[in-house]
Design a protein around this motif. Structure first.
Motif, PDB file in Angstrom:
ATOM      1  N   GLN A  44       0.819  -1.206   0.000  1.00  0.00           N
ATOM      2  CA  GLN A  44       0.000   0.000   0.000  1.00  0.00           C
ATOM      3  C   GLN A  44       0.857   1.262   0.000  1.00  0.00           C
ATOM      4  OE1 GLN A  44      -3.308  -0.145   2.766  1.00  0.00           O
ATOM      5  NE2 GLN A  44      -3.442  -2.361   2.522  1.00  0.00           N
ATOM      6  N   ALA A  45       1.881   1.311   0.833  1.00  0.00           N
ATOM      7  CA  ALA A  45       2.742   2.495   0.877  1.00  0.00           C
ATOM      8  C   ALA A  45       3.503   2.671  -0.427  1.00  0.00           C
ATOM      9  CB  ALA A  45       3.722   2.389   2.052  1.00  0.00           C
ATOM     10  N   ARG A  46       4.032   1.579  -0.968  1.00  0.00           N
ATOM     11  CA  ARG A  46       4.805   1.662  -2.209  1.00  0.00           C
ATOM     12  C   ARG A  46       3.915   2.041  -3.387  1.00  0.00           C
ATOM     13  NH1 ARG A  46       7.726  -3.449  -3.243  1.00  0.00           N
ATOM     14  NH2 ARG A  46       8.795  -2.216  -4.822  1.00  0.00           N
ATOM     15  N   ALA A  47       2.710   1.487  -3.451  1.00  0.00           N
ATOM     16  CA  ALA A  47       1.782   1.839  -4.527  1.00  0.00           C
ATOM     17  C   ALA A  47       1.378   3.301  -4.404  1.00  0.00           C
ATOM     18  CB  ALA A  47       0.560   0.932  -4.499  1.00  0.00           C
ATOM     19  N   GLY A  48       1.166   3.767  -3.180  1.00  0.00           N
ATOM     20  CA  GLY A  48       0.833   5.174  -2.975  1.00  0.00           C
ATOM     21  C   GLY A  48       1.933   6.090  -3.476  1.00  0.00           C
ATOM     22  N   GLU A  49       3.174   5.713  -3.215  1.00  0.00           N
ATOM     23  CA  GLU A  49       4.320   6.498  -3.689  1.00  0.00           C
ATOM     24  C   GLU A  49       4.364   6.515  -5.221  1.00  0.00           C
ATOM     25  OE1 GLU A  49       9.154   6.674  -2.888  1.00  0.00           O
ATOM     26  OE2 GLU A  49       8.045   4.873  -2.344  1.00  0.00           O
ATOM     27  N   ALA A  50       4.131   5.378  -5.845  1.00  0.00           N
ATOM     28  CA  ALA A  50       4.150   5.300  -7.313  1.00  0.00           C
ATOM     29  C   ALA A  50       3.030   6.131  -7.919  1.00  0.00           C
ATOM     30  CB  ALA A  50       4.052   3.843  -7.768  1.00  0.00           C
ATOM     31  N   VAL A  51       1.861   6.068  -7.316  1.00  0.00           N
ATOM     32  CA  VAL A  51       0.726   6.822  -7.853  1.00  0.00           C
ATOM     33  C   VAL A  51       0.935   8.323  -7.663  1.00  0.00           C
ATOM     34  CG1 VAL A  51      -1.748   7.252  -7.591  1.00  0.00           C
ATOM     35  CG2 VAL A  51      -0.877   4.910  -7.715  1.00  0.00           C
ATOM     36  N   CYS A  52       1.469   8.729  -6.529  1.00  0.00           N
ATOM     37  CA  CYS A  52       1.781  10.159  -6.339  1.00  0.00           C
ATOM     38  C   CYS A  52       2.774  10.633  -7.391  1.00  0.00           C
ATOM     39  CB  CYS A  52       2.322  10.405  -4.939  1.00  0.00           C
ATOM     40  SG  CYS A  52       1.047  10.343  -3.661  1.00  0.00           S
ATOM     41  N   ALA A  53       3.770   9.801  -7.690  1.00  0.00           N
ATOM     42  CA  ALA A  53       4.744  10.143  -8.738  1.00  0.00           C
ATOM     43  C   ALA A  53       4.054  10.236 -10.098  1.00  0.00           C
ATOM     44  CB  ALA A  53       5.873   9.121  -8.768  1.00  0.00           C
ATOM     45  N   ALA A  54       3.140   9.326 -10.366  1.00  0.00           N
ATOM     46  CA  ALA A  54       2.419   9.349 -11.639  1.00  0.00           C
ATOM     47  C   ALA A  54       1.582  10.612 -11.760  1.00  0.00           C
ATOM     48  CB  ALA A  54       1.524   8.121 -11.770  1.00  0.00           C
ATOM     49  N   LEU A  55       0.861  10.935 -10.711  1.00  0.00           N
ATOM     50  CA  LEU A  55      -0.008  12.116 -10.753  1.00  0.00           C
ATOM     51  C   LEU A  55       0.798  13.392 -10.943  1.00  0.00           C
ATOM     52  CD1 LEU A  55      -2.606  11.130  -8.012  1.00  0.00           C
ATOM     53  CD2 LEU A  55      -2.829  10.930 -10.511  1.00  0.00           C
ATOM     54  N   ALA A  56       2.031  13.401 -10.460  1.00  0.00           N
ATOM     55  CA  ALA A  56       2.906  14.554 -10.662  1.00  0.00           C
ATOM     56  C   ALA A  56       3.338  14.683 -12.125  1.00  0.00           C
ATOM     57  CB  ALA A  56       4.134  14.448  -9.759  1.00  0.00           C
ATOM     58  N   HIS A  57       3.325  13.569 -12.880  1.00  0.00           N
ATOM     59  CA  HIS A  57       3.712  13.574 -14.292  1.00  0.00           C
ATOM     60  C   HIS A  57       2.537  13.884 -15.228  1.00  0.00           C
ATOM     61  CE1 HIS A  57       7.351  11.464 -12.939  1.00  0.00           C
ATOM     62  NE2 HIS A  57       7.870  11.835 -14.092  1.00  0.00           N
ATOM     63  N   ILE A  58       1.326  13.758 -14.726  1.00  0.00           N
ATOM     64  CA  ILE A  58       0.136  13.952 -15.559  1.00  0.00           C
ATOM     65  C   ILE A  58      -0.252  15.430 -15.508  1.00  0.00           C
ATOM     66  CG2 ILE A  58      -2.296  13.349 -15.824  1.00  0.00           C
ATOM     67  CD1 ILE A  58      -1.602  10.632 -14.513  1.00  0.00           C
ATOM     68  N   SER A  59      -0.454  16.028 -16.671  1.00  0.00           N
ATOM     69  CA  SER A  59      -0.722  17.468 -16.712  1.00  0.00           C
ATOM     70  C   SER A  59      -2.043  17.841 -16.050  1.00  0.00           C
ATOM     71  CB  SER A  59      -0.674  17.978 -18.148  1.00  0.00           C
ATOM     72  OG  SER A  59      -1.649  17.329 -18.924  1.00  0.00           O
ATOM     73  N   ASP A  60      -3.063  17.026 -16.165  1.00  0.00           N
ATOM     74  CA  ASP A  60      -4.366  17.348 -15.584  1.00  0.00           C
ATOM     75  C   ASP A  60      -4.989  16.085 -14.998  1.00  0.00           C
ATOM     76  OD1 ASP A  60      -6.619  18.823 -14.889  1.00  0.00           O
ATOM     77  OD2 ASP A  60      -7.539  18.603 -16.870  1.00  0.00           O
ATOM     78  N   PRO A  61      -4.449  15.607 -13.852  1.00  0.00           N
ATOM     79  CA  PRO A  61      -4.992  14.369 -13.285  1.00  0.00           C
ATOM     80  C   PRO A  61      -6.418  14.566 -12.782  1.00  0.00           C
ATOM     81  CG  PRO A  61      -3.461  15.365 -11.746  1.00  0.00           C
ATOM     82  CD  PRO A  61      -3.400  16.174 -13.020  1.00  0.00           C
ATOM     83  N   ARG A  62      -7.196  13.501 -12.852  1.00  0.00           N
ATOM     84  CA  ARG A  62      -8.559  13.564 -12.334  1.00  0.00           C
ATOM     85  C   ARG A  62      -8.510  13.706 -10.816  1.00  0.00           C
ATOM     86  NH1 ARG A  62     -12.534   9.294 -14.783  1.00  0.00           N
ATOM     87  NH2 ARG A  62     -13.952  10.730 -13.742  1.00  0.00           N
ATOM     88  N   PRO A  63      -9.306  14.597 -10.254  1.00  0.00           N
ATOM     89  CA  PRO A  63      -9.274  14.820  -8.811  1.00  0.00           C
ATOM     90  C   PRO A  63      -9.984  13.705  -8.049  1.00  0.00           C
ATOM     91  CG  PRO A  63     -10.973  16.168  -9.801  1.00  0.00           C
ATOM     92  CD  PRO A  63     -10.245  15.476 -10.936  1.00  0.00           C
ATOM     93  N   GLY A  64      -9.631  13.583  -6.791  1.00  0.00           N
ATOM     94  CA  GLY A  64     -10.320  12.652  -5.912  1.00  0.00           C
ATOM     95  C   GLY A  64      -9.512  11.417  -5.597  1.00  0.00           C
ATOM     96  N   GLU A  65     -10.085  10.631  -4.710  1.00  0.00           N
ATOM     97  CA  GLU A  65      -9.428   9.436  -4.201  1.00  0.00           C
ATOM     98  C   GLU A  65      -9.732   8.226  -5.083  1.00  0.00           C
ATOM     99  OE1 GLU A  65      -9.041   8.510   0.245  1.00  0.00           O
ATOM    100  OE2 GLU A  65     -10.781   7.360  -0.410  1.00  0.00           O
ATOM    101  N   ILE A  66      -8.693   7.469  -5.392  1.00  0.00           N
ATOM    102  CA  ILE A  66      -8.810   6.249  -6.192  1.00  0.00           C
ATOM    103  C   ILE A  66      -9.050   5.088  -5.245  1.00  0.00           C
ATOM    104  CG2 ILE A  66      -7.531   4.681  -7.705  1.00  0.00           C
ATOM    105  CD1 ILE A  66      -5.850   7.392  -8.344  1.00  0.00           C
ATOM    106  N   VAL A  67      -9.970   4.213  -5.591  1.00  0.00           N
ATOM    107  CA  VAL A  67     -10.218   3.018  -4.795  1.00  0.00           C
ATOM    108  C   VAL A  67      -9.514   1.850  -5.481  1.00  0.00           C
ATOM    109  CG1 VAL A  67     -11.957   1.427  -3.909  1.00  0.00           C
ATOM    110  CG2 VAL A  67     -12.416   3.888  -3.932  1.00  0.00           C
ATOM    111  N   VAL A  68      -8.663   1.158  -4.709  1.00  0.00           N
ATOM    112  CA  VAL A  68      -7.951  -0.021  -5.213  1.00  0.00           C
ATOM    113  C   VAL A  68      -8.456  -1.230  -4.448  1.00  0.00           C
ATOM    114  CG1 VAL A  68      -5.724  -1.142  -5.540  1.00  0.00           C
ATOM    115  CG2 VAL A  68      -5.913   1.344  -5.785  1.00  0.00           C
ATOM    116  N   MET A  69      -9.107  -2.149  -5.162  1.00  0.00           N
ATOM    117  CA  MET A  69      -9.603  -3.374  -4.540  1.00  0.00           C
ATOM    118  C   MET A  69      -8.599  -4.491  -4.785  1.00  0.00           C
ATOM    119  SD  MET A  69     -13.216  -5.446  -4.802  1.00  0.00           S
ATOM    120  CE  MET A  69     -13.148  -5.771  -6.549  1.00  0.00           C
TER     121      MET A  69
END
Length: 154
Positions: free
Chosen positions: A21-46
């Protein structure tokens, strides 16, 4: 919640994937920083199993089989990007075949799913090259192996 995500553990075997969970969160934060207009809000990962992903894949994609990861972008009128589902057995089998940890493979698949939620796709060669390059840059930037060089792409 970890980063911009909430994890729902539907299959207890995922609890043994320490640090996912922590590592995926770090990767997703890095991804969102690379995306010019990321969709707002919380992503649910099942984090679930093949049986659940198989049912989802059949119902929503017309494919009567399990798969490693599914992404469900929310309608643009919704105030969140959408949901991602990972299938334990498929992910564990692929990770073992590639000689990598389940956690590393699952981090890649969560990242892959989140990029889909933000409009990335790999149906056409140019799109695939762009998406793979972004995934590779993010994961190697976090000290992980490039999954496309290792042959463990989604």
């Amino acid at each position: 919640m970890t980063g911009p995500m909430e994890f729902v553990i539907d299959d207890a075997r995922w609890r043994d994937a320490g640090g996912l969970q922590a590592r995926a969160g770090e990767a997703v934060c890095a991804a969102l920083a690379h995306i010019s207009d990321p969709r707002p809000g919380e992503i649910v990962v099942m984090l679930t199993g093949d049986e659940t992903v198989h049912a989802l894949n059949t119902r929503f994609r017309g494919k009567d089989k399990p798969t490693n990861v599914l992404s469900f972008p929310a309608p643009s009128s919704e105030n969140y990007p959408g949901d991602v589902a990972l299938a334990y057995e498929s992910c564990a089998r692929e990770a073992a075949a590639a000689g990598k940890s389940l956690e590393d493979h699952a981090v890649h698949l969560v990242l892959h799913g989140v990029l889909h939620l933000n409009g990335y796709d790999h149906q056409e060669e140019g799109e695939a090259a762009e998406m793979e390059a972004l995934e590779s840059a993010i994961l190697t930037g976090l000290g992980m192996e490039d999954p496309y060089l290792a042959g463990t792409e989604p």
